[in-house]
Scaffold this motif. Structure first.
Motif, PDB file in Angstrom:
ATOM      1  N   GLN A 253       0.880  -1.268  -0.183  1.00 16.20           N
ATOM      2  CA  GLN A 253      -0.065   0.094   0.130  1.00 16.20           C
ATOM      3  C   GLN A 253       0.877   1.217   0.009  1.00 16.20           C
ATOM      4  O   GLN A 253       0.306   2.350  -0.646  1.00 16.20           O
ATOM      5  CB  GLN A 253      -0.988  -0.090   1.342  1.00 16.20           C
ATOM      6  CG  GLN A 253      -2.051   1.136   1.067  1.00 16.20           C
ATOM      7  CD  GLN A 253      -2.938   0.723   0.034  1.00 16.20           C
ATOM      8  OE1 GLN A 253      -3.732  -0.327  -0.066  1.00 16.20           O
ATOM      9  NE2 GLN A 253      -3.227   1.783  -0.830  1.00 16.20           N
ATOM     10  N   SER A 256       1.760   3.165  -3.060  1.00 15.35           N
ATOM     11  CA  SER A 256       0.484   4.308  -3.813  1.00 15.35           C
ATOM     12  C   SER A 256       1.129   5.581  -3.717  1.00 15.35           C
ATOM     13  O   SER A 256       1.661   6.049  -2.581  1.00 15.35           O
ATOM     14  CB  SER A 256      -0.597   4.171  -3.320  1.00 15.35           C
ATOM     15  OG  SER A 256      -1.692   4.797  -3.774  1.00 15.35           O
ATOM     16  N   ASN A 265      -4.073  -0.370  -4.394  1.00 11.86           N
ATOM     17  CA  ASN A 265      -5.400  -0.455  -3.596  1.00 11.86           C
ATOM     18  C   ASN A 265      -5.226  -2.157  -3.313  1.00 11.86           C
ATOM     19  O   ASN A 265      -5.509  -3.009  -4.226  1.00 11.86           O
ATOM     20  CB  ASN A 265      -6.580  -0.215  -4.132  1.00 11.86           C
ATOM     21  CG  ASN A 265      -7.770  -0.410  -3.059  1.00 11.86           C
ATOM     22  OD1 ASN A 265      -7.681   0.150  -2.159  1.00 11.86           O
ATOM     23  ND2 ASN A 265      -8.907  -1.288  -3.438  1.00 11.86           N
ATOM     24  N   VAL A 286      -4.738  -7.183  -5.000  1.00 18.19           N
ATOM     25  CA  VAL A 286      -4.390  -5.660  -5.093  1.00 18.19           C
ATOM     26  C   VAL A 286      -4.629  -5.207  -6.841  1.00 18.19           C
ATOM     27  O   VAL A 286      -4.624  -6.141  -7.613  1.00 18.19           O
ATOM     28  CB  VAL A 286      -2.681  -5.989  -5.147  1.00 18.19           C
ATOM     29  CG1 VAL A 286      -2.060  -4.339  -5.194  1.00 18.19           C
ATOM     30  CG2 VAL A 286      -2.258  -6.606  -3.899  1.00 18.19           C
TER      31      VAL A 286
END
Length: 416
Positions: A253, A256, A265, A286
């Motif tokens: 994560q 990102s 995500n 994912v």
């Protein structure tokens, strides 16, 4: 592909060889008149197609749309081929409809749209096509029934005007875009290969903008294997897959935002079976989205690298790239976007060329190196929802724009 929309007056005065045939180049006024002339038929066909259930996994329903489209295109003078698609993961899909019309020029232009919707069988009866104060509604009315009807209407506009300056005009209708085109992708790639331009008939944005960029999308499954053990008697003999999954989730994560437009995500997490067992397995589902291919690939590689270095001793991690859709980048669309603006200016249409996070078949087409532009259907919105809508007043202008862009591509000077 590069060039500008040819002024018909300049074309008429240009020097030509004795005996050469001068093709009439559509003027803005003639495009508008012809688009309004075919608008009644557009509305009839829109209503008919919205009334057919054609969810991606309803192969028979999509087949009915394909059968109608093939017959209609053949009646309009196209050479039509209906190509069956292979099963994918035990599922049947509808066919691809490919319609070709030869012209007197050299440019090969492909228009493409999709016949499938996201709605289950029975939705067409539950929410039938309707028009309220110029706004049409019904399942798939915007995404992408309106685009199919726009492609047919634009071809009729050119036919009414006697314009055949393209080398070949192709319409390709696919059955499975809403689920990532697993069965039609290779067929569409073969159709568009070597084309001078590919125009995607997804609808324009709600404000009328075309689409010149779409994010690429990758779906990734991360599987973690540990070792089960009794959590009270001998937990030290276990290898806790859930702990590895938790650490891995945070690390993935954290990728990102590592580049402009990059999102990661972790949308689904699963692990274990009972509270008194050290979990031996876990999964992360994912999704990665990126505006640039280099960022998409770089992020996928970073996930692979993290998987090679588990936090929990003894844990094993396997990464499976379930699907990777490349981005539609501006480098593939800029020339066509400029040409579309020129045609729009002549028609008195103001619009921008937007970027969006959602993917379409235009992503795959552009990745083949074919100049591509998206959002060339009429104006609509509410895709995939019960409030999906289409502005019928926008249809003649957008059909004129599409037909005019085909002519502009055909008349553009060949690149040096």
């Amino acid at each position: 592909m590069a060039g500008t929309f040819v002024d018909p007056h300049a074309a008429a005065s240009a020097t030509t060889e004795p005996g050469a045939v001068v093709r009439p180049v559509p003027t803005a006024e003639s495009l508008r008149r012809a688009a309004h002339a075919v608008d009644g038929r557009y509305r009839e066909e829109l209503a008919h197609l919205v009334g057919i259930d054609s969810g991606s996994h309803d192969a028979d329903g999509v087949g009915r749309v394909a059968e109608w489209a093939a017959a209609t295109l053949a009646a309009d003078g196209f050479d039509v081929e209906t190509v069956p698609t292979p099963e994918r993961d035990g599922r049947r899909y509808g066919p691809v409809v490919i319609a070709r019309r030869r012209g007197a020029g050299t440019a090969r232009v492909v228009l493409f749209a999709h016949m499938d919707t996201v709605f289950p069988a029975g939705t067409a009866a539950e929410r039938p096509f309707r028009v309220d104060e110029g706004i049409a509604s019904g399942p798939g009315v915007c995404d992408d029934i309106a685009g199919i009807a726009a492609g047919l209407a634009a071809a009729r506009v050119l036919d009414r005007l006697g314009y055949d300056g393209y080398g070949e005009l192709v319409l390709a209708l696919t059955p499975d875009e809403e689920v990532g085109s697993p069965a039609s992708r290779e067929i569409l790639a073969e159709v568009v290969g070597g084309a001078d331009a590919a125009l995607c008939l997804e609808c324009a944005r709600e404000n009328g903008d075309l689409v010149g960029a779409r994010k690429g999308v990758a779906d990734v499954l991360v599987s973690i294997r540990g070792r089960a053990a009794h959590s009270g008697v001998e937990p030290e003999r276990g290898i806790n897959a859930a702990i590895e999954a938790a650490r891995l989730l945070l690390d993935v994560q954290a990728l990102s935002g590592g580049a402009p437009g990059l999102t990661v995500n972790v949308g689904k997490v699963a692990s274990g079976s009972r509270a008194n067992i050290v979990p031996e397995q876990a999964e992360l589902h994912v999704e990665v989205r990126a505006t640039a291919l280099v960022d998409l690939v770089g992020t996928l590689d970073a996930i692979d690298e993290r998987a090679r270095n588990p936090f929990v001793d003894g844990a094993r991690i396997e990464v499976t790239r379930l699907d990777v859709c490349p981005p539609l980048e501006r480098t593939a669309t800029d020339d066509l976007a400029s040409l579309a603006r020129e045609v729009g200016d002549r028609l008195g249409l103001a619009f921008d060329v937007a970027a969006t996070g959602g993917a379409s078949d235009a992503n795959f087409v552009a990745a083949l190196g074919v100049p591509t532009l998206d959002g060339l259907g009429p104006v609509g919105g509410g895709d995939h929802g019960v409030d999906e809508w289409l502005d019928l007043a926008s249809v003649p202008d957008r059909v004129a724009l599409l037909a005019g862009l085909v002519a502009a591509i055909a008349e553009a000077p060949a690149p040096e």
